[in-house]
Design a protein around this motif. Structure first.
Motif, PDB file in Angstrom:
ATOM      1  N   CYS A   1       0.844  -1.201   0.000  1.00 20.60           N
ATOM      2  CA  CYS A   1       0.000   0.000   0.000  1.00 20.60           C
ATOM      3  C   CYS A   1       0.878   1.250   0.000  1.00 20.60           C
ATOM      4  CB  CYS A   1      -0.911   0.007   1.224  1.00 20.60           C
ATOM      5  SG  CYS A   1      -2.162   1.319   1.192  1.00 20.60           S
ATOM      6  N   PRO A   2       0.670   2.197  -0.925  1.00 16.35           N
ATOM      7  CA  PRO A   2       1.528   3.383  -1.004  1.00 16.35           C
ATOM      8  C   PRO A   2       1.428   4.242   0.254  1.00 16.35           C
ATOM      9  CG  PRO A   2       0.160   3.151  -2.972  1.00 16.35           C
ATOM     10  CD  PRO A   2      -0.381   2.190  -1.962  1.00 16.35           C
ATOM     11  N   ASP A   3       2.522   4.923   0.566  1.00 17.24           N
ATOM     12  CA  ASP A   3       2.509   5.891   1.662  1.00 17.24           C
ATOM     13  C   ASP A   3       1.475   6.974   1.372  1.00 17.24           C
ATOM     14  OD1 ASP A   3       4.549   4.493   2.869  1.00 17.24           O
ATOM     15  OD2 ASP A   3       6.137   5.767   2.035  1.00 17.24           O
ATOM     16  N   LYS A   4       0.837   7.456   2.392  1.00 17.91           N
ATOM     17  CA  LYS A   4      -0.178   8.510   2.334  1.00 17.91           C
ATOM     18  C   LYS A   4      -1.496   8.040   1.734  1.00 17.91           C
ATOM     19  CE  LYS A   4       3.165  12.298   1.824  1.00 17.91           C
ATOM     20  NZ  LYS A   4       3.529  13.503   1.019  1.00 17.91           N
ATOM     21  N   CYS A   5      -1.587   6.766   1.351  1.00 16.63           N
ATOM     22  CA  CYS A   5      -2.805   6.255   0.740  1.00 16.63           C
ATOM     23  C   CYS A   5      -3.459   5.236   1.662  1.00 16.63           C
ATOM     24  CB  CYS A   5      -2.515   5.600  -0.613  1.00 16.63           C
ATOM     25  SG  CYS A   5      -1.709   6.686  -1.806  1.00 16.63           S
TER      26      CYS A   5
ATOM     27  N   ASN B   1      -7.131   4.625  -2.213  1.00 15.88           N
ATOM     28  CA  ASN B   1      -7.537   6.029  -2.160  1.00 15.88           C
ATOM     29  C   ASN B   1      -6.326   6.890  -1.800  1.00 15.88           C
ATOM     30  OD1 ASN B   1      -8.683   8.520  -1.809  1.00 15.88           O
ATOM     31  ND2 ASN B   1     -10.357   7.834  -0.515  1.00 15.88           N
ATOM     32  N   CYS B   2      -5.870   7.690  -2.771  1.00 15.78           N
ATOM     33  CA  CYS B   2      -4.733   8.593  -2.564  1.00 15.78           C
ATOM     34  C   CYS B   2      -5.152  10.045  -2.755  1.00 15.78           C
ATOM     35  CB  CYS B   2      -3.600   8.254  -3.527  1.00 15.78           C
ATOM     36  SG  CYS B   2      -2.971   6.563  -3.427  1.00 15.78           S
ATOM     37  N   SER B   3      -6.420  10.330  -2.570  1.00 11.77           N
ATOM     38  CA  SER B   3      -6.937  11.669  -2.821  1.00 11.77           C
ATOM     39  C   SER B   3      -6.382  12.696  -1.836  1.00 11.77           C
ATOM     40  CB  SER B   3      -8.469  11.642  -2.734  1.00 11.77           C
ATOM     41  OG  SER B   3      -9.007  12.921  -2.957  1.00 11.77           O
ATOM     42  N   SER B   4      -6.070  13.895  -2.366  1.00 16.14           N
ATOM     43  CA  SER B   4      -5.676  15.056  -1.539  1.00 16.14           C
ATOM     44  C   SER B   4      -4.446  14.774  -0.686  1.00 16.14           C
ATOM     45  CB  SER B   4      -6.846  15.496  -0.652  1.00 16.14           C
ATOM     46  OG  SER B   4      -7.987  15.789  -1.417  1.00 16.14           O
ATOM     47  N   GLN B   5      -3.412  14.192  -1.285  1.00 17.98           N
ATOM     48  CA  GLN B   5      -2.187  13.884  -0.550  1.00 17.98           C
ATOM     49  C   GLN B   5      -0.969  14.614  -1.112  1.00 17.98           C
ATOM     50  OE1 GLN B   5      -2.169  12.132   2.281  1.00 17.98           O
ATOM     51  NE2 GLN B   5      -4.401  11.910   2.050  1.00 17.98           N
TER      52      GLN B   5
ATOM     53  N   HIS C   1      -7.329  15.498  -6.723  1.00 17.71           N
ATOM     54  CA  HIS C   1      -6.860  16.580  -5.849  1.00 17.71           C
ATOM     55  C   HIS C   1      -5.407  16.369  -5.424  1.00 17.71           C
ATOM     56  CE1 HIS C   1     -10.878  18.434  -5.339  1.00 17.71           C
ATOM     57  NE2 HIS C   1     -11.312  17.187  -5.428  1.00 17.71           N
ATOM     58  N   ASN C   2      -4.543  16.138  -6.408  1.00 17.13           N
ATOM     59  CA  ASN C   2      -3.118  16.018  -6.140  1.00 17.13           C
ATOM     60  C   ASN C   2      -2.347  16.995  -7.020  1.00 17.13           C
ATOM     61  OD1 ASN C   2      -2.383  13.859  -4.078  1.00 17.13           O
ATOM     62  ND2 ASN C   2      -3.870  12.746  -5.327  1.00 17.13           N
ATOM     63  N   LEU C   3      -1.040  16.785  -7.136  1.00 22.31           N
ATOM     64  CA  LEU C   3      -0.172  17.675  -7.910  1.00 22.31           C
ATOM     65  C   LEU C   3       0.463  16.928  -9.078  1.00 22.31           C
ATOM     66  CD1 LEU C   3       1.602  19.425  -4.885  1.00 22.31           C
ATOM     67  CD2 LEU C   3      -0.400  20.235  -6.159  1.00 22.31           C
TER      68      LEU C   3
END
Length: 287
Positions: free
Chosen positions: A58-62, A84-88, A107-109
């Motif tokens: 599982c990815p970090d921040k997700c 779910n990796c939204s807004s990280q 909502h990411n960069l």
């Protein structure tokens, strides 16, 4: 004489689970929270697979959860994962657990460079059926998404997209119930743009937010909603095409008239033969 004293630690004793409790635990079921069918699966099996198959990848921040989990008798469980990796504030596409089918990267960069660096094979994107890229800064989709089976949804609204590849447009159109969002992008609306094709527009959930931006043709449609633009404005007829159409119409009219005359003559000859026993005059001219 030396004296020895025993010090008793105040540690609560935890009784070992009874066989009955173990049997109950083995038979316990858990609800797969994100499952659209509200699945129930064996608790211990779910915990084991989640700790071994999902958590390490599982990815970090997700956040990662099972989307589907089915455990059969004498067969290995099958499962899919939702990530779910939204807004990280992510600036790159993360690698995913195997069997990931739903991914939210909204909502990411994420930029065009981020997208270009994505390897859909090595980063486990091939099984994705629902991809959310809303509110990023992606300018072009290219062809790498063709490897995915996006039959659930694809959302790329609020990016910097100006066009969409033909093959990817066909991929999105071939599914009946998938959700597509492409609004709030600087689309280049022209006669040959994929975004202006009616078959794709019929699939869009946010068609009212598809606006023709600078670079569209003709210039008069810049800033207008695509749904308000008539097809004759996007694809006006040229004088040469209109002249060719008039010639074809005239040829078709002449051919239709000749067919009517021929049929009328045949009917007259047939009637003349039945009533008077006379054959058409051309028969007497034949050698």
């Amino acid at each position: 004489m030396a004296m020895y004293t025993d010090t008793l630690l105040d540690v609560p004793l935890v009784p070992l689970p009874s066989p009955l409790h173990i049997m109950k635990l083995n038979s316990s079921q858990c609800n797969i929270e994100n499952s659209p069918t509200h699945q129930h699966s064996p608790l211990l099996t779910v915990m084991q697979y989640f700790s071994v198959k999902v958590t390490p990848q599982c990815p970090d921040k997700c956040s990662c959860h099972f989307y589907h989990f089915a455990a059969g008798i004498n067969t290995s469980p099958t499962y899919t994962v939702i990530v779910n990796c939204s807004s990280q504030n992510l600036t790159s596409f993360p690698s995913l657990p195997q069997q990931t089918t739903v991914l939210d990267l909204s909502h990411n960069l994420l930029s065009q460079d981020s997208y270009n660096m994505l390897d859909v094979v090595s980063q486990n994107y091939l099984e994705i059926t629902s991809l959310i890229l809303s509110y990023n800064n992606i300018k072009s989709l290219g062809t790498k998404l063709l490897k995915m089976n996006l039959h659930r949804s694809f959302q790329a609204d609020h990016n910097s997209l100006s066009d969409i590849p033909y093959d990817f447009s066909l991929l999105l159109q071939k599914y009946d119930n998938n959700l597509i969002s492409l609004g709030s992008n600087p689309w280049h609306c022209t006669c040959n743009s994929e975004i202006t094709h009616s078959s794709l527009q019929e699939k869009l959930q946010d068609l009212m937010f598809v606006i023709c931006a600078a670079g569209s043709a003709p210039d008069s449609i810049v800033g207008r909603k695509l749904m308000d633009i008539d097809s004759s404005v996007l694809c006006p007829r040229s004088e040469v095409a209109e002249e060719k159409e008039r010639v074809l119409q005239a040829v078709c009219g002449v051919l239709a008239l000749l067919i009517v005359i021929t049929l009328t003559k045949l009917l007259y000859d047939y009637w003349n033969y039945r009533k008077r026993g006379k054959l058409p005059w051309i028969v007497y001219r034949m050698p």
